[in-house]
Design an enzyme around this catalytic site. Structure first.
Site, PDB file in Angstrom:
ATOM      1  N   SER A 196       0.811  -1.041  -0.018  1.00 27.48           N
ATOM      2  CA  SER A 196      -0.039  -0.046   0.002  1.00 27.48           C
ATOM      3  C   SER A 196       0.708   1.354   0.110  1.00 27.48           C
ATOM      4  O   SER A 196       0.489   2.474  -0.667  1.00 27.48           O
ATOM      5  CB  SER A 196      -1.043   0.280   1.336  1.00 27.48           C
ATOM      6  OG  SER A 196      -1.851  -1.200   1.260  1.00 27.48           O
ATOM      7  N   HIS A 248       0.695   4.470   4.381  1.00 22.50           N
ATOM      8  CA  HIS A 248      -0.023   5.247   3.430  1.00 22.50           C
ATOM      9  C   HIS A 248       0.281   6.530   3.344  1.00 22.50           C
ATOM     10  O   HIS A 248       0.853   7.150   2.239  1.00 22.50           O
ATOM     11  CB  HIS A 248      -1.530   5.032   3.507  1.00 22.50           C
ATOM     12  CG  HIS A 248      -2.197   3.936   3.724  1.00 22.50           C
ATOM     13  ND1 HIS A 248      -3.544   3.641   4.318  1.00 22.50           N
ATOM     14  CD2 HIS A 248      -1.675   2.516   3.473  1.00 22.50           C
ATOM     15  CE1 HIS A 248      -3.680   1.905   3.979  1.00 22.50           C
ATOM     16  NE2 HIS A 248      -2.691   1.702   3.576  1.00 22.50           N
TER      17      HIS A 248
END
Length: 389
Positions: A196, A248
């Site tokens: 991610s 993230h």
């Protein structure tokens, strides 16, 4: 385990947002003609190297590599041998850990650690810095893997097609490192895996590419608004529990500044001046890049060098960033009446009497008795994870 960017309709629209032409007039040598070509003859067009379409192969290779790593991880996990209950036992040693232990249909946390999951203690005290990279190629389960790989195909395909495998590959890998680095500074009690951070890096690069190449877009504000909505939704998912939103954020910021460095386009005035037809003349010589593009490039290089250097020094010194930012933990998880943000690792005390294994969870005080002779360390850890969940 890091969550994945949502692979939704708006992302696909963002990835196909370009509306400018990729061909420009050029001068092409032709054999001598009996008479001069009429002045009104049409220009000959060809694709110039600055805007050519690349053959996409790196993104599919990344997808295949992630899938292979997951298959290898499940082979090493060998649930029937190391756990009491498994899901999809017909898969043999590729069967999954119980839902209570891993709801993503995947391996145990001990197997992920063995395969190279991000463990801050190992990075700081055992000098295993490569875990900052290897964790980006591991996934917590089938659901995690599918969501990330679908997102990678949606986001990465168009970027590689337009900018080539070298630049997109560098952004992907460096953004993954940036996500791991920020995650290590704030989340130091749990392991983290997933692509991610790298995926959010590609999203960040899309945003900076739109900004630095602002003048060549036709529907500027529409593209910007759509992209910002997609980014906001994906970052909002990160405030759920058990999701590493710091990975993230770190990946997104890394990709954002990398986009200013790697995805800069020459302005159209310079392209037309250099590749224009014979006789094309400009009233004023055009520079290859606009002033604001050069300023953003320099600032981004400085920020990236300083950011990664400071982050690595802090990590290797064992700094816990939460002690210097009392509110930053809310960026990764916001507690509500429906869930808690406490994610302490499972620890249990155990005692074996004949075939009876007694476990006591240290965090919640629950006891469990299991009929298991000569329990292995992996079996005890799996049972402990279920007992403490």
């Amino acid at each position: 385990m890091a969550a994945e960017p949502a692979s939704s309709g708006p992302q696909m629209r963002v990835n196909s947002r370009r509306s400018y032409n990729v061909v420009h007039p050029v001068d092409v040598e032709t054999p001598p003609l009996p008479s001069p070509a009429p002045a009104s003859s049409p220009d000959v067009y060809r694709e110039v190297k600055h805007f050519k379409k690349w053959v996409v192969w790196l993104i599919p290779v990344f997808v295949v590599a992630n899938v292979i790593m997951f298959i290898v991880t499940m082979y090493v996990n060998n649930c029937p041998k190391n756990s009491i209950n498994c899901i999809a036992t017909f898969l043999g040693r590729f069967s999954f850990q119980p839902f209570k232990e891993n709801p993503l249909l995947g391996p145990s946390s001990s197997t992920l650690q063995k395969m190279g999951a991000l463990d801050v203690n190992k990075v700081v005290h055992r000098h295993q810095g490569w875990l900052l990279i290897t964790c980006n190629w591991l996934h917590g389960g089938v659901f995690h893997l599918l969501a990330n790989m679908l997102s990678l195909l949606v986001i990465g395909y168009r970027l590689e097609q337009e900018f080539g495998f070298v630049r997109i590959g560098l952004i992907y890998v460096i953004s993954g490192l940036g996500g791991s680095l920020l995650s290590s500074l704030f989340i130091q009690t749990n392991i983290s895996v997933g692509a991610s951070g790298a995926l959010f890096g590609l999203l960040g690069a899309m945003l900076s590419e739109l900004i630095t190449n602002w003048t060549i877009y036709a529907s500027k504000f529409g593209a910007l608004f759509t992209l910002l909505i997609v980014i906001a939704i994906n970052l909002a998912v990160g405030i759920l529990p058990h999701v590493d939103n710091f990975a993230h954020i770190g990946g997104f910021l890394s990709g954002f500044f990398l986009g200013f460095v790697f995805l800069i386009r020459p302005q159209f005035g310079w392209v037309n001046q250099r590749y224009g037809p014979t006789g094309y003349a400009s009233s004023q010589a055009k520079s290859k890049f606009k002033t604001y593009q050069c300023i953003l490039w320099v600032l981004s290089v400085i920020i990236l060098i300083v950011g990664f250097t400071v982050g690595l020094v802090m990590l290797l010194r064992g700094v816990d960033a939460n002690k210097h930012c009392s509110w930053c933990h809310y960026l990764s998880c916001v507690p509500t009446s429906r869930w808690s943000c406490k994610t302490e690792p499972a620890y249990c005390t155990s005692s074996q009497t004949g075939n009876q294994l007694l476990l006591t969870c240290s965090s919640n005080g629950k006891n469990g008795t299991y009929t298991l002779a000569n329990a292995s360390r992996s079996q005890i850890q799996g049972l402990c994870s279920q007992l403490c969940s």
